[in-house]
Write a protein that holds these residues in place. Structure first.
Motif, PDB file in Angstrom:
ATOM      1  N   ALA A 265     -18.806  10.657 -46.837  1.00 24.46           N
ATOM      2  CA  ALA A 265     -20.114  10.152 -46.459  1.00 24.46           C
ATOM      3  C   ALA A 265     -20.688   9.042 -47.212  1.00 24.46           C
ATOM      4  O   ALA A 265     -21.395   8.122 -46.815  1.00 24.46           O
ATOM      5  CB  ALA A 265     -21.268  11.423 -46.488  1.00 24.46           C
ATOM      6  N   GLY A 266     -19.879   9.013 -48.592  1.00 21.70           N
ATOM      7  CA  GLY A 266     -20.303   7.799 -49.308  1.00 21.70           C
ATOM      8  C   GLY A 266     -19.644   6.575 -48.880  1.00 21.70           C
ATOM      9  O   GLY A 266     -19.995   5.427 -49.203  1.00 21.70           O
ATOM     10  N   GLY A 267     -18.511   6.746 -48.175  1.00 20.83           N
ATOM     11  CA  GLY A 267     -17.654   5.743 -47.560  1.00 20.83           C
ATOM     12  C   GLY A 267     -18.535   5.078 -46.352  1.00 20.83           C
ATOM     13  O   GLY A 267     -18.597   3.899 -46.188  1.00 20.83           O
TER      14      GLY A 267
ATOM     15  N   ASP B  51     -17.394   5.703 -37.803  1.00 14.35           N
ATOM     16  CA  ASP B  51     -17.494   5.555 -36.662  1.00 14.35           C
ATOM     17  C   ASP B  51     -18.407   6.816 -36.031  1.00 14.35           C
ATOM     18  O   ASP B  51     -17.726   7.578 -35.942  1.00 14.35           O
ATOM     19  CB  ASP B  51     -16.480   5.222 -35.853  1.00 14.35           C
ATOM     20  CG  ASP B  51     -16.752   4.970 -34.316  1.00 14.35           C
ATOM     21  OD1 ASP B  51     -17.092   5.847 -33.617  1.00 14.35           O
ATOM     22  OD2 ASP B  51     -16.618   3.877 -33.950  1.00 14.35           O
ATOM     23  N   PHE B  52     -19.637   6.584 -35.896  1.00 15.72           N
ATOM     24  CA  PHE B  52     -20.498   7.822 -35.569  1.00 15.72           C
ATOM     25  C   PHE B  52     -19.924   8.559 -34.372  1.00 15.72           C
ATOM     26  O   PHE B  52     -20.119   9.758 -34.135  1.00 15.72           O
ATOM     27  CB  PHE B  52     -22.038   7.468 -35.529  1.00 15.72           C
ATOM     28  CG  PHE B  52     -22.749   7.445 -36.969  1.00 15.72           C
ATOM     29  CD1 PHE B  52     -21.682   7.645 -38.170  1.00 15.72           C
ATOM     30  CD2 PHE B  52     -23.852   7.295 -36.892  1.00 15.72           C
ATOM     31  CE1 PHE B  52     -22.473   7.530 -39.367  1.00 15.72           C
ATOM     32  CE2 PHE B  52     -24.220   7.563 -38.394  1.00 15.72           C
ATOM     33  CZ  PHE B  52     -23.868   7.329 -39.380  1.00 15.72           C
ATOM     34  N   GLY B  53     -19.871   7.697 -33.215  1.00 15.55           N
ATOM     35  CA  GLY B  53     -19.251   8.224 -32.160  1.00 15.55           C
ATOM     36  C   GLY B  53     -17.885   9.178 -32.055  1.00 15.55           C
ATOM     37  O   GLY B  53     -17.872  10.411 -31.812  1.00 15.55           O
ATOM     38  N   ALA B  54     -16.994   8.496 -32.841  1.00 15.31           N
ATOM     39  CA  ALA B  54     -15.510   9.360 -33.208  1.00 15.31           C
ATOM     40  C   ALA B  54     -16.082  10.558 -33.959  1.00 15.31           C
ATOM     41  O   ALA B  54     -15.165  11.642 -33.717  1.00 15.31           O
ATOM     42  CB  ALA B  54     -14.484   8.270 -33.769  1.00 15.31           C
ATOM     43  N   ALA B  55     -16.822  10.537 -34.867  1.00 19.09           N
ATOM     44  CA  ALA B  55     -17.145  11.623 -35.769  1.00 19.09           C
ATOM     45  C   ALA B  55     -17.964  12.830 -34.989  1.00 19.09           C
ATOM     46  O   ALA B  55     -17.402  13.989 -35.215  1.00 19.09           O
ATOM     47  CB  ALA B  55     -17.907  11.208 -36.869  1.00 19.09           C
ATOM     48  N   VAL B  56     -18.793  12.435 -34.159  1.00 18.73           N
ATOM     49  CA  VAL B  56     -19.543  13.390 -33.343  1.00 18.73           C
ATOM     50  C   VAL B  56     -18.607  14.022 -32.368  1.00 18.73           C
ATOM     51  O   VAL B  56     -18.628  15.237 -32.291  1.00 18.73           O
ATOM     52  CB  VAL B  56     -20.657  12.809 -32.652  1.00 18.73           C
ATOM     53  CG1 VAL B  56     -21.230  13.843 -31.837  1.00 18.73           C
ATOM     54  CG2 VAL B  56     -21.886  12.469 -33.815  1.00 18.73           C
TER      55      VAL B  56
ATOM     56  N   GLY C 165     -19.389  19.473 -39.438  1.00 18.98           N
ATOM     57  CA  GLY C 165     -20.055  20.577 -39.071  1.00 18.98           C
ATOM     58  C   GLY C 165     -21.575  19.962 -38.458  1.00 18.98           C
ATOM     59  O   GLY C 165     -22.718  20.596 -38.603  1.00 18.98           O
ATOM     60  N   GLY C 166     -21.375  18.761 -37.822  1.00 21.46           N
ATOM     61  CA  GLY C 166     -22.694  18.164 -37.082  1.00 21.46           C
ATOM     62  C   GLY C 166     -23.409  17.411 -37.994  1.00 21.46           C
ATOM     63  O   GLY C 166     -24.661  16.948 -37.649  1.00 21.46           O
ATOM     64  N   ALA C 167     -22.846  17.033 -39.148  1.00 19.57           N
ATOM     65  CA  ALA C 167     -23.724  16.352 -40.341  1.00 19.57           C
ATOM     66  C   ALA C 167     -24.227  15.015 -39.720  1.00 19.57           C
ATOM     67  O   ALA C 167     -25.297  14.341 -40.089  1.00 19.57           O
ATOM     68  CB  ALA C 167     -22.731  16.057 -41.494  1.00 19.57           C
ATOM     69  N   VAL C 168     -23.288  14.409 -38.807  1.00 22.51           N
ATOM     70  CA  VAL C 168     -23.815  12.924 -38.454  1.00 22.51           C
ATOM     71  C   VAL C 168     -25.297  12.868 -37.531  1.00 22.51           C
ATOM     72  O   VAL C 168     -26.072  12.202 -38.024  1.00 22.51           O
ATOM     73  CB  VAL C 168     -22.719  12.335 -37.359  1.00 22.51           C
ATOM     74  CG1 VAL C 168     -23.390  11.122 -36.949  1.00 22.51           C
ATOM     75  CG2 VAL C 168     -21.566  11.819 -38.583  1.00 22.51           C
ATOM     76  N   THR C 169     -25.224  13.879 -36.692  1.00 24.91           N
ATOM     77  CA  THR C 169     -26.423  14.118 -35.832  1.00 24.91           C
ATOM     78  C   THR C 169     -27.469  14.583 -36.811  1.00 24.91           C
ATOM     79  O   THR C 169     -28.852  14.093 -36.672  1.00 24.91           O
ATOM     80  CB  THR C 169     -26.315  15.066 -34.800  1.00 24.91           C
ATOM     81  OG1 THR C 169     -25.117  14.802 -34.038  1.00 24.91           O
ATOM     82  CG2 THR C 169     -27.402  15.116 -33.821  1.00 24.91           C
ATOM     83  N   GLN C 170     -27.471  15.457 -37.739  1.00 28.99           N
ATOM     84  CA  GLN C 170     -28.399  15.868 -38.678  1.00 28.99           C
ATOM     85  C   GLN C 170     -28.948  14.781 -39.491  1.00 28.99           C
ATOM     86  O   GLN C 170     -30.182  14.593 -39.558  1.00 28.99           O
ATOM     87  CB  GLN C 170     -27.965  16.962 -39.551  1.00 28.99           C
ATOM     88  CG  GLN C 170     -27.550  18.624 -39.027  1.00 28.99           C
ATOM     89  CD  GLN C 170     -26.976  19.224 -39.928  1.00 28.99           C
ATOM     90  OE1 GLN C 170     -26.934  19.064 -41.192  1.00 28.99           O
ATOM     91  NE2 GLN C 170     -26.309  20.288 -39.209  1.00 28.99           N
ATOM     92  N   LEU C 171     -28.136  13.898 -39.875  1.00 24.96           N
ATOM     93  CA  LEU C 171     -28.381  12.498 -40.989  1.00 24.96           C
ATOM     94  C   LEU C 171     -29.502  11.799 -39.999  1.00 24.96           C
ATOM     95  O   LEU C 171     -30.366  11.069 -40.498  1.00 24.96           O
ATOM     96  CB  LEU C 171     -27.184  11.788 -40.824  1.00 24.96           C
ATOM     97  CG  LEU C 171     -27.221  10.450 -41.789  1.00 24.96           C
ATOM     98  CD1 LEU C 171     -27.854  10.816 -43.099  1.00 24.96           C
ATOM     99  CD2 LEU C 171     -26.134   9.672 -41.761  1.00 24.96           C
TER     100      LEU C 171
END
Length: 333
Positions: free
Chosen positions: A188-190, A227-232, A238-244
Motif C-alpha cells: 500500500a505504501g508503494g 493498478d486499482f482495476g487489477a487489484a480489485v 480483502g477489498g482494501a482498495v474499495t474501502q480506501l
C-alpha cells in the motif's frame, strides 16, 4: 537522540549485484533471488518463520522525529546514514523517503518497516519514515478486517508530508542531500509513493494537485498496489482498495484521483520491484500499471524476482532487499 536498536546478528549487507539470468529486452528484468526465508533451504522457513510473513525483528529507533501536522499520526522519523556510500558514490547522502504498507489499515503502522529503514541507513542513505492516517482500528460492521484508509485524510497526510519534507529533512538531517530524494514504498505504501509522484497530473481541482512535478530523483515501488482495476479484480488485501475510496458507491468517482494507473504519464523515473511468487499483491497488478504507462508513452522499469514473495523486499536478511537498495542507488546517484 534515542539509541538505535540493532537488528539481530547485524552483519554487513549483501553487495548489490546483477540478477542471475537477468538478460532481457525492454524494461522488465528477472532472475532468481533468495529470500530471507529461503536461506535454510529453498522453499523452507528460516528460524521457524513462514516463507512470506513480515520479518520478525525489533523496531529500529530513529535519530529524530518531527511532526508535519497536529494529528499524532502526522509524524516523520529520520535516520542518519550509518554506513559509507558505495565506491564511486561520494558526497552527501541522498534522502530516501519511505512509505510503509499494511493495506492502509490502522493496525499496521510505520514500526514494521523500521528494520528495512535501518538497512537503508546502513547502506549510506539518509532516510525519512513517514507515518500517515490509516483506516479505523475496527471494522464498521463489527466483523472481518479493519477498514482500509481514510478518505481524504490518508491522501491529505501523504501530500502534506511530502510538501514539508525538504524543510523537515534539512532540520533533522542537515548533512543529507535533499536534491537527491528518492521515494519508495511497500505494498500500500508503494501505491502511495506512485500516487505522490503523480500529483502534478491529478485532475483539475484536486486538492493535492501540484503545479509542477515534485522534486524527486525517482520512485522505487515495492510490490505496489499500482493498478486499482487489477487489484480489485484479484481481491487484493480483502477489498482494501474499495474501502480506501469509501466503498463501492464512491469507488469510480474517486478512482480518478487515487489510482496511479489513471495518473500517467508522470515524467518521473519509476522502477517497480516485484516478487514472482507474491500472493499478497500478485505480479499482474504492477504489470498492469507498467502496461498502462507504456500506453501513455512512458517506460516503467519492472524488476521481477524469481522465488520471492511479498515481504523479502523489506527483509534485511533477504537478497531481494539488497536488490531494492541497488535500485534506489541507481536513481539517487
Amino acid at each position: 537522540m534515542p539509541s538505535r536498536v540493532p537488528l539481530p546478528d547485524e552483519t554487513p549487507e549483501h553487495p548489490g549485484r546483477e540478477h542471475p539470468g537477468s538478460e532481457h529486452s525492454g524494461p522488465v528484468r528477472s532472475g532468481p533471488v533468495r529470500s530471507g526465508a529461503e536461506r535454510a533451504a529453498p522453499g523452507q522457513p528460516a528460524s521457524g518463520q513462514p516463507a512470506d510473513e513480515p520479518p520478525a525483528y525489533p523496531p529500529v529507533a530513529p535519530d529524530v522525529s518531527l511532526p508535519y501536522g497536529e494529528h499524532p499520526d502526522q509524524i516523520v522519523d529520520f535516520y542518519a546514514p550509518r554506513g559509507e556510500p558505495a565506491v564511486g558514490r561520494g558526497g552527501p547522502a541522498p534522502l530516501v523517503v519511505v512509505l510503509h504498507g499494511g493495506a492502509w489499515r490502522a493496525p499496521y503502522d510505520r514500526q514494521h518497516i523500521t528494520p528495512f529503514v535501518g538497512f537503508l541507513a546502513r547502506r549510506g542513505f539518509a532516510v525519512a519514515n513517514v507515518e500517515y492516517r490509516r483506516g479505523s482500528s475496527f471494522p464498521s460492521q463489527g466483523a472481518g478486517s479493519p477498514e482500509a484508509g481514510r478518505w481524504p485524510e490518508t491522501f491529505d497526510d501523504v501530500a502534506a508530508a511530502l510538501d514539508a519534507m525538504r524543510d523537515l529533512a534539512k532540520e533533522a538531517l542537515p548533512g543529507a542531500d535533499v536534491r537527491r530524494t528518492v521515494l519508495t514504498g511497500h505494498s500500500a505504501g508503494g501505491h502511495l509513493a506512485l500516487w505522490a509522484a503523480s500529483r502534478h497530473v491529478l485532475p483539475e481541482g484536486a486538492p493535492w494537485r501540484l503545479p509542477a512535478p515534485p522534486p524527486l530523483r525517482g520512485v522505487v515501488a515495492l510490490a505496489p498496489i499500482a493498478d486499482f482495476g487489477a487489484a480489485v479484480e484479484r481481491g487484493v488485501c480483502g477489498g482494501a482498495v474499495t474501502q480506501l475510496l469509501g466503498g463501492e458507491d464512491s469507488y469510480e468517482e474517486r478512482r480518478a484521483y487515487a489510482d496511479p494507473a489513471a495518473l500517467l504519464p508522470t515524467g518521473i523515473a519509476t522502477t517497480i520491484v516485484q516478487g514472482r511468487t507474491d500472493s499478497t499483491v500478485p505480479q499482474e497488478v504492477p504489470e498492469a500499471y507498467a502496461e498502462a504507462a507504456a500506453k501513455a508513452g512512458e517506460v516503467v522499469g519492472l524488476t521481477l524476482l524469481e522465488d520471492v514473495g511479498h515481504f523479502p523486499l523489506i527483509d534485511p536478511a533477504a537478497d531481494a532487499c539488497a536488490v531494492v537498495a541497488e535500485e534506489i542507488a541507481q536513481l539517487a546517484y
